[in-house]
Design a protein around this motif. Structure first.
Motif, PDB file in Angstrom:
ATOM      1  N   ASP A 138      50.664  34.628  33.133  1.00  0.00           N
ATOM      2  CA  ASP A 138      49.594  35.596  32.942  1.00  0.00           C
ATOM      3  C   ASP A 138      49.219  35.803  31.474  1.00  0.00           C
ATOM      4  O   ASP A 138      48.185  35.322  31.004  1.00  0.00           O
ATOM      5  CB  ASP A 138      50.026  36.936  33.590  1.00  0.00           C
ATOM      6  CG  ASP A 138      48.894  37.940  33.680  1.00  0.00           C
ATOM      7  OD1 ASP A 138      47.797  37.640  33.184  1.00  0.00           O
ATOM      8  OD2 ASP A 138      49.097  39.030  34.252  1.00  0.00           O
ATOM      9  N   GLU A 186      52.940  38.968  40.088  1.00  0.00           N
ATOM     10  CA  GLU A 186      51.702  38.350  39.581  1.00  0.00           C
ATOM     11  C   GLU A 186      51.468  36.989  40.257  1.00  0.00           C
ATOM     12  O   GLU A 186      50.336  36.625  40.564  1.00  0.00           O
ATOM     13  CB  GLU A 186      51.749  38.167  38.062  1.00  0.00           C
ATOM     14  CG  GLU A 186      51.968  39.450  37.259  1.00  0.00           C
ATOM     15  CD  GLU A 186      50.736  40.363  37.135  1.00  0.00           C
ATOM     16  OE1 GLU A 186      49.625  39.958  37.568  1.00  0.00           O
ATOM     17  OE2 GLU A 186      50.896  41.480  36.622  1.00  0.00           O
ATOM     18  N   HIS A 247      45.777  46.131  40.467  1.00  0.00           N
ATOM     19  CA  HIS A 247      46.058  46.743  39.171  1.00  0.00           C
ATOM     20  C   HIS A 247      45.448  48.139  38.989  1.00  0.00           C
ATOM     21  O   HIS A 247      46.006  48.947  38.251  1.00  0.00           O
ATOM     22  CB  HIS A 247      45.600  45.834  38.029  1.00  0.00           C
ATOM     23  CG  HIS A 247      46.551  44.705  37.752  1.00  0.00           C
ATOM     24  ND1 HIS A 247      46.858  43.746  38.693  1.00  0.00           N
ATOM     25  CD2 HIS A 247      47.286  44.383  36.652  1.00  0.00           C
ATOM     26  CE1 HIS A 247      47.715  42.891  38.174  1.00  0.00           C
ATOM     27  NE2 HIS A 247      47.998  43.257  36.937  1.00  0.00           N
ATOM     28  N   HIS A 264      55.820  47.106  35.872  1.00  0.00           N
ATOM     29  CA  HIS A 264      54.430  46.692  36.078  1.00  0.00           C
ATOM     30  C   HIS A 264      54.271  45.930  37.402  1.00  0.00           C
ATOM     31  O   HIS A 264      53.387  46.225  38.197  1.00  0.00           O
ATOM     32  CB  HIS A 264      53.976  45.833  34.892  1.00  0.00           C
ATOM     33  CG  HIS A 264      52.585  45.311  35.035  1.00  0.00           C
ATOM     34  ND1 HIS A 264      51.486  46.141  34.969  1.00  0.00           N
ATOM     35  CD2 HIS A 264      52.099  44.057  35.282  1.00  0.00           C
ATOM     36  CE1 HIS A 264      50.391  45.410  35.155  1.00  0.00           C
ATOM     37  NE2 HIS A 264      50.736  44.153  35.345  1.00  0.00           N
ATOM     38  N   VAL A 268      52.035  46.944  40.633  1.00  0.00           N
ATOM     39  CA  VAL A 268      50.969  46.057  41.113  1.00  0.00           C
ATOM     40  C   VAL A 268      51.182  45.729  42.596  1.00  0.00           C
ATOM     41  O   VAL A 268      50.233  45.675  43.380  1.00  0.00           O
ATOM     42  CB  VAL A 268      50.902  44.771  40.253  1.00  0.00           C
ATOM     43  CG1 VAL A 268      50.010  43.712  40.892  1.00  0.00           C
ATOM     44  CG2 VAL A 268      50.411  45.104  38.845  1.00  0.00           C
TER      45      VAL A 268
HETATM   46 ZN    ZN Z   1      49.510  42.492  35.637  1.00  0.00          ZN
END
Ligand code: ZN
Ligand code: NAD
Length: 355
Positions: A138, A186, A247, A264, A268
């Motif tokens: 990412d 992710e 997000h 995070h 998510v």
């Molecule tokens: Zn992210």
């Protein structure tokens, strides 16, 4: 070995090289490194302990003089005072525009070191060597660099495309499990928004070892999806919004719990589950999309349940979020696994996402 070329708006292009073991072959990358008189490696303490001396030695062998700056690990380093300390070091080392910064680390090092590269002397070259899964799939691709202010995350930044991104899945051998799981959120996101085959592949792993074995291919697929999106929309005007799947809700969850309770990736994951629950109910997403997402997230040990948060607080966080444009919020929803679309929501309706 997989090599992707990322083209940017100003006709610049750079390679993203994904190769198991490439961290042991940097000395052979003479064409890249010998353009520079000096290379400054920016890394954090954890990564330095495992890899710095070897990377220093190899880059030196490829040509340039090598300097290193080691910062404390963690998000707290992505700040103005750490940035100022790095500028001081760059001045002390006499770094000029014919030199480069190499970031060796996770997203924190990449964002901070990248921001220094974007701003020092109005911009010097940047080579990204991401070492966490999140950074590999990412943050190292796409050119966004930046730091946090006391008022919020990523409030100061720039678009600064790297000269090269060098990804070695073997770096992940030393990454702690919870950061690995964070990055998997992710990876799952990429499957959701753009690749049903990737999603199905991720669903199919019974053993962690098999997943690790395929990591080069998985990372390459994620980088290819991100590359394709950012190439079309370098400055986040439209298509790039699909990368924000999960997000918008995720940020509120992270923020409400002061970035302490949920990582995070966990936030998510909750965001992807919650938005899909809503869009299935609205008939935007195919019915099985929600059950598939819940199943895959649970398989990877990620949470799916929206935690209890008072709606007035949610509204406060949501409304101070920079994502509103003319009282509209653009969010990413799935038509089905592998196919995303952008949905526009008016400000008063946005709170419905959290019920
Ligand atoms: Zn992210
Ligand atoms: P991080 O950089 O803090 O890395 C996580 C932890 O893993 C750190 O303790 C680090 O020292 C350690 N680590 C990294 N690689 C390791 C390795 N190979 N072996 C052992 N330990 C290792 O966090 P992150 O999750 O990589 O990145 C998060 C950051 O990325 C956030 O600041 C976020 O804002 C940013 N981000 C940026 C973008 C972008 O487009 N620029 C996108 C997503 C996230």
């Amino acid at each position: 070995m997989k090599e992707l070329i990322c083209k940017t708006e100003n006709m610049h292009q750079y390679p993203i090289i994904i190769e198991k073991g490439i961290k042991g072959r940097l000395a052979q990358m003479k064409a890249l490194f010998s353009q520079y008189h000096k290379v400054v490696i920016i890394t954090d303490k954890n990564v330095a302990k495992e890899y710095l001396s070897d990377v220093e030695r190899q880059v030196r062998q490829a040509g340039p003089k090598v300097y290193s700056i080691v910062i404390p690990p963690g998000e707290a380093s992505k700040c103005l005072s750490q940035t100022a300390e790095i500028y001081d070091e760059l001045v002390k080392c006499n770094i000029t525009r014919s030199d480069a910064i190499l970031t060796l680390g996770g997203g924190v090092v990449g964002d901070l070191g990248g921001f220094c590269a974007a701003t020092y002397l109005r911009g010097i070259d940047l080579i990204q060597v991401p070492t966490s899964l999140l950074a590999q799939v990412d943050s190292s691709v796409g050119g966004k660099v930046g730091i946090d202010l006391d008022y919020g995350k990523n409030l100061v930044g720039a678009f600064h495309q790297p000269k090269a991104v060098i990804i070695d899945p073997l770096f992940l051998e030393t990454l702690e499990d919870h950061y690995m799981i964070d990055g998997m959120a992710e990876v799952i996101k990429y499957g959701c928004i753009s690749s049903a085959p990737l999603f199905v592949k991720l669903m199919g792993y019974a053993y962690y070892e098999d997943l690790v074995e395929d990591m080069e291919e998985i990372i390459a697929k994620c980088c290819q999806i991100k590359r394709d999106v950012v190439q079309t929309d370098e400055h986040e005007q439209g298509l790039r919004r699909i990368l924000n799947f999960g997000h918008t809700i995720g940020h509120v969850v992270e923020s409400y719990f002061k970035f302490k309770k949920y990582s995070h990736g966990e936030a998510v994951a909750i965001g992807m589950a919650q938005i899909t629950k809503k869009t299935v109910a609205e008939g935007i997403s195919q019915k099985d999309t929600y059950t598939n997402i819940i199943e895959i997230l649970e398989n990877y040990g990620l949470p799916t349940e929206l935690p209890k948060m008072p709606l007035d607080k949610v509204q406060e966080i949501l409304f101070t979020d920079k994502k509103f444009e003319n009282d509209s919020l653009y969010i990413c929803a799935l038509e089905k696994i592998g196919k995303a679309q952008i949905v526009k929501i008016q400000k008063p309706q946005a709170i419905e996402l959290f019920r």
